[in-house]
Write a protein that holds these residues in place. Structure first.
Motif, short mmCIF file in Angstrom:
data_model
loop_
_atom_site.label_atom_id
_atom_site.label_comp_id
_atom_site.label_asym_id
_atom_site.label_seq_id
_atom_site.Cartn_x
_atom_site.Cartn_y
_atom_site.Cartn_z
N ILE A 22 0.83 -1.21 0.00
CA ILE A 22 0.00 0.00 0.00
C ILE A 22 0.86 1.26 0.00
CG2 ILE A 22 -1.68 1.32 1.37
CD1 ILE A 22 -2.81 -1.36 2.33
N SER A 23 1.97 1.23 0.73
CA SER A 23 2.82 2.43 0.83
C SER A 23 3.48 2.78 -0.49
CB SER A 23 3.87 2.24 1.92
OG SER A 23 4.74 1.18 1.58
N LYS A 24 3.58 1.82 -1.42
CA LYS A 24 4.18 2.11 -2.72
C LYS A 24 3.18 2.70 -3.72
CE LYS A 24 7.67 -1.44 -2.22
NZ LYS A 24 8.19 -2.71 -2.69
N MET A 25 1.89 2.67 -3.38
CA MET A 25 0.86 3.22 -4.26
C MET A 25 0.93 4.74 -4.23
SD MET A 25 -2.28 0.72 -3.39
CE MET A 25 -3.16 0.81 -4.92
N PRO A 26 0.42 5.40 -5.28
CA PRO A 26 0.54 6.86 -5.35
C PRO A 26 -0.40 7.62 -4.42
CG PRO A 26 -0.72 6.06 -7.20
CD PRO A 26 -0.20 4.84 -6.47
N PHE A 27 -1.24 6.92 -3.64
CA PHE A 27 -2.14 7.63 -2.74
C PHE A 27 -1.34 8.41 -1.71
CE2 PHE A 27 -4.93 4.10 -4.08
CZ PHE A 27 -5.92 4.88 -4.65
N GLY A 28 -1.82 9.58 -1.39
CA GLY A 28 -1.11 10.45 -0.47
C GLY A 28 -0.21 11.44 -1.17
N LYS A 29 -0.02 11.28 -2.45
CA LYS A 29 0.82 12.19 -3.23
C LYS A 29 0.06 12.67 -4.47
CE LYS A 29 4.82 9.61 -1.73
NZ LYS A 29 5.83 8.65 -2.09
N LEU A 30 -1.25 12.73 -4.34
CA LEU A 30 -2.08 13.13 -5.47
C LEU A 30 -2.17 14.65 -5.56
CD1 LEU A 30 -4.99 10.59 -4.93
CD2 LEU A 30 -3.19 10.46 -6.64
N PRO A 31 -2.49 15.16 -6.76
CA PRO A 31 -2.72 16.60 -6.87
C PRO A 31 -3.91 16.99 -5.99
CG PRO A 31 -2.52 15.61 -9.04
CD PRO A 31 -2.56 14.49 -8.05
N GLY A 32 -3.80 18.04 -5.27
CA GLY A 32 -4.85 18.46 -4.35
C GLY A 32 -4.53 18.15 -2.90
N ASP A 33 -3.56 17.28 -2.66
CA ASP A 33 -3.11 17.01 -1.30
C ASP A 33 -2.21 18.16 -0.87
OD1 ASP A 33 -4.47 14.64 -1.39
OD2 ASP A 33 -2.70 13.39 -1.63
#
Length: 66
Positions: A22-33
């Motif tokens: 999960i930590s390798k997925m792009p979640f958390g670094k999306l535009p708008g964060d």
């Protein structure tokens, strides 16, 4: 109530076991964060990530309700 607590515990266990993936997925670094880093201060507010997770969970719960 007991079933809900067991399901929550199982969900936490699964997330914990899958955390390296999960930590390798792009979640958390999306535009708008929002990420603000200053000397002695760090703020991270993942608005876009929270919206996506909320939508996914809403769809999953809606499917289980049917």
């Amino acid at each position: 109530m007991n079933k809900i607590l067991v399901l929550i515990g199982l969900a936490i266990l699964v997330i914990g076991l899958l955390w390296p993936l999960i930590s390798k997925m792009p979640f958390g670094k999306l535009p708008g964060d929002i990420a603000i880093k200053k000397e002695g201060f760090q703020l991270y507010f993942p608005i876009t990530t929270m919206i996506i997770i909320s939508l996914v969970l809403s769809v999953i719960l809606w499917l289980f309700k049917k």
